[in-house]
Design a protein around this motif. Structure first.
Motif, PDB file in Angstrom:
ATOM      1  N   LYS A 126     -18.162  31.232  -1.893  1.00  0.00           N
ATOM      2  CA  LYS A 126     -17.008  31.150  -0.973  1.00  0.00           C
ATOM      3  C   LYS A 126     -16.669  32.509  -0.369  1.00  0.00           C
ATOM      4  O   LYS A 126     -16.405  32.620   0.821  1.00  0.00           O
ATOM      5  N   SER A 127     -16.661  33.542  -1.207  1.00  0.00           N
ATOM      6  CA  SER A 127     -16.273  34.868  -0.701  1.00  0.00           C
ATOM      7  C   SER A 127     -17.322  35.393   0.275  1.00  0.00           C
ATOM      8  O   SER A 127     -16.981  35.957   1.318  1.00  0.00           O
ATOM      9  N   TYR A 128     -18.595  35.202  -0.054  1.00  0.00           N
ATOM     10  CA  TYR A 128     -19.655  35.617   0.874  1.00  0.00           C
ATOM     11  C   TYR A 128     -19.536  34.842   2.185  1.00  0.00           C
ATOM     12  O   TYR A 128     -19.636  35.413   3.273  1.00  0.00           O
ATOM     13  N   GLN A 155      -7.735  35.773   4.014  1.00  0.00           N
ATOM     14  CA  GLN A 155      -6.659  35.838   3.009  1.00  0.00           C
ATOM     15  C   GLN A 155      -7.171  35.183   1.742  1.00  0.00           C
ATOM     16  O   GLN A 155      -7.932  34.216   1.806  1.00  0.00           O
ATOM     17  N   LYS A 156      -6.766  35.707   0.592  1.00  0.00           N
ATOM     18  CA  LYS A 156      -7.077  35.060  -0.687  1.00  0.00           C
ATOM     19  C   LYS A 156      -5.813  34.351  -1.152  1.00  0.00           C
ATOM     20  O   LYS A 156      -4.758  34.970  -1.288  1.00  0.00           O
ATOM     21  N   MET A 157      -5.932  33.051  -1.399  1.00  0.00           N
ATOM     22  CA  MET A 157      -4.748  32.257  -1.772  1.00  0.00           C
ATOM     23  C   MET A 157      -4.112  32.784  -3.059  1.00  0.00           C
ATOM     24  O   MET A 157      -2.947  33.165  -3.079  1.00  0.00           O
ATOM     25  N   GLU A 212     -10.540  41.474  -5.584  1.00  0.00           N
ATOM     26  CA  GLU A 212     -11.974  41.756  -5.431  1.00  0.00           C
ATOM     27  C   GLU A 212     -12.580  40.903  -4.311  1.00  0.00           C
ATOM     28  O   GLU A 212     -13.561  41.312  -3.679  1.00  0.00           O
ATOM     29  N   ASP A 213     -11.993  39.726  -4.052  1.00  0.00           N
ATOM     30  CA  ASP A 213     -12.523  38.881  -2.976  1.00  0.00           C
ATOM     31  C   ASP A 213     -12.220  39.488  -1.610  1.00  0.00           C
ATOM     32  O   ASP A 213     -13.081  39.497  -0.724  1.00  0.00           O
ATOM     33  N   ILE A 214     -11.014  40.017  -1.442  1.00  0.00           N
ATOM     34  CA  ILE A 214     -10.688  40.695  -0.173  1.00  0.00           C
ATOM     35  C   ILE A 214     -11.557  41.949  -0.026  1.00  0.00           C
ATOM     36  O   ILE A 214     -12.080  42.218   1.060  1.00  0.00           O
ATOM     37  N   LEU A 223      -8.527  31.247   4.828  1.00  0.00           N
ATOM     38  CA  LEU A 223      -7.798  31.314   3.554  1.00  0.00           C
ATOM     39  C   LEU A 223      -8.699  30.828   2.430  1.00  0.00           C
ATOM     40  O   LEU A 223      -8.976  29.627   2.317  1.00  0.00           O
ATOM     41  N   GLU A 224      -9.180  31.759   1.610  1.00  0.00           N
ATOM     42  CA  GLU A 224     -10.100  31.391   0.515  1.00  0.00           C
ATOM     43  C   GLU A 224      -9.331  30.921  -0.708  1.00  0.00           C
ATOM     44  O   GLU A 224      -8.472  31.621  -1.232  1.00  0.00           O
ATOM     45  N   GLY A 225      -9.660  29.729  -1.182  1.00  0.00           N
ATOM     46  CA  GLY A 225      -9.045  29.191  -2.395  1.00  0.00           C
ATOM     47  C   GLY A 225      -9.668  29.797  -3.643  1.00  0.00           C
ATOM     48  O   GLY A 225     -10.611  30.585  -3.583  1.00  0.00           O
TER      49      GLY A 225
HETATM   50 MG    MG Z   1     -14.443  34.147  -4.256  1.00  0.00          MG
END
Ligand code: MG
Ligand code: ADP
Length: 217
Positions: free
Chosen positions: A16-18, A37-39, A49-51, A114-116
Motif C-alpha cells: 500500500k505504501s509503495y 495522508q496516513k489514516m 514511516e509510511d509518510i 489516504l492510506e489505511g
Molecule cells: Mg503502509
C-alpha cells in the motif's frame, strides 16, 4: 482525479505504501497536485514511516503539512492494529482528526491519497472498522493487490465488502513485486483485469513496478 481517495490493500504488507507513493508521483508528474495522508500510523513515535516512504518515492522533501503532522494526525507506538495500539498507549482515537486533516489537505491539493492501516476489516476500535469509516466518508477506494497465491480470493472478498457498503471501487493497483511463481503471477493479473472489465468496467487498473530505493539497498 480530484478529491480524497482511500488506499487499502488485500492485506497488510501488500505494498500500500509503495503504491500510494508511486501513484502520488505519477499524478504529480501529470500536473495533478497530489499529497498523501496516513489514516492511523502504528509502530512509530513522532513520525510516520509510511509518510517517510511516500516522500522518498515521490522524490520530494517533507512538506509543510508533514512538519505540522497534518498528513499523519494519529500515531501510536505499538506496531499493531489501531484498536490494540490505541489501548496499549492508553489513548482514544479521535476519528474527527483524520477527517479534519483530509479536509485541510483537500483544500490545498487536487488529490489526497489516504492510506489505511492494513486491510478493509481492520478494527479502528472494538466496534468500528476501517470500512465503516470509508463508507461514512463516501470515499472512492483504490485496492492494492498482488500476484501471490491467494490474492484472487482476497481481492474478490475485499471487492464484495466494498460493494455491500456501496463504496465506489475507483481503481485496483496490481503490485508486481515480489515476483514469486511467474505462471501464477501472470494469471492473477490477467484474471483480475478480466474480472474488473466484466464486473466493474469503470474501475481503473494499474500495474505497480518494482521500485528500488537507495535507502533500502
Ligand atoms: Mg503502509
Ligand atoms: N513495488 C515495490 N517495489 C519494491 N519493494 C516493494 C514493492 N512493494 C512492496 N515492497 C516491499 O514490501 C514491503 C511492504 O510494502 P509496503 O508498501 O510497506 O506495504 P503496506 O503499506 O501494505 O504494509 C516494503 O517494505 C518493501 O520491502
Amino acid at each position: 482525479m480530484k478529491g480524497i481517495f482511500f488506499i487499502t490493500g488485500i492485506d497488510t504488507n501488500i505494498g500500500k505504501s509503495y503504491a500510494t507513493g508511486w501513484l502520488a508521483r505519477e499524478l504529480n508528474c501529470k500536473g495533478i497536485k497530489t499529497i498523501t495522508q496516513k489514516m492511523i500510523q502504528t509502530g512509530n513515535v513522532g513520525h510516520s514511516e509510511d509518510i517517510d516512504l511516500h516522500r522518498e518515492i515521490m522524490g520530494i522533501p517533507f512538506t509543510e503539512e508533514d512538519k505540522e503532522r497534518i498528513t499523519f494526525p494519529i500515531v501510536f507506538s505499538y506496531p499493531a492494529s489501531p484498536h490494540l495500539a490505541a489501548e496499549i498507549d492508553h489513548k482514544p482515537i479521535p476519528i474527527e482528526k483524520i477527517t479534519a486533516s483530509s479536509r485541510i489537505l483537500a483544500g490545498r491539493y487536487d488529490v489526497v491519497l489516504l492510506e489505511g492501516a492494513g486491510g478493509l476489516m481492520v478494527p479502528i476500535t472494538r466496534d468500528y472498522l476501517t470500512v465503516d469509516y470509508i463508507a461514512e466518508q463516501k470515499l472512492p477506494t483504490i485496492l492494492v493487490t498482488s500476484g501471490r497465491l491467494g490474492s484472487i480470493n482476497h481481492t474478490l472478498l475485499s471487492i464484495e465488502a466494498l460493494e455491500k457498503r456501496g463504496i465506489a471501487l475507483y481503481g485496483v493497483i496490481y503490485n508486481s513485486f515480489p515476483k514469486s511463481d511467474e505462471i501464477i503471477d501472470n494469471d492473477t493479473e490477467v484474471y483480475l483485469r478480466e474480472f474488473l472489465k466484466k464486473r466493474y468496467p469503470d474501475t481503473r487498473f494499474w500495474t505497480l513496478p518494482e521500485i528500488p530505493l537507495p535507502s533500502r539497498e
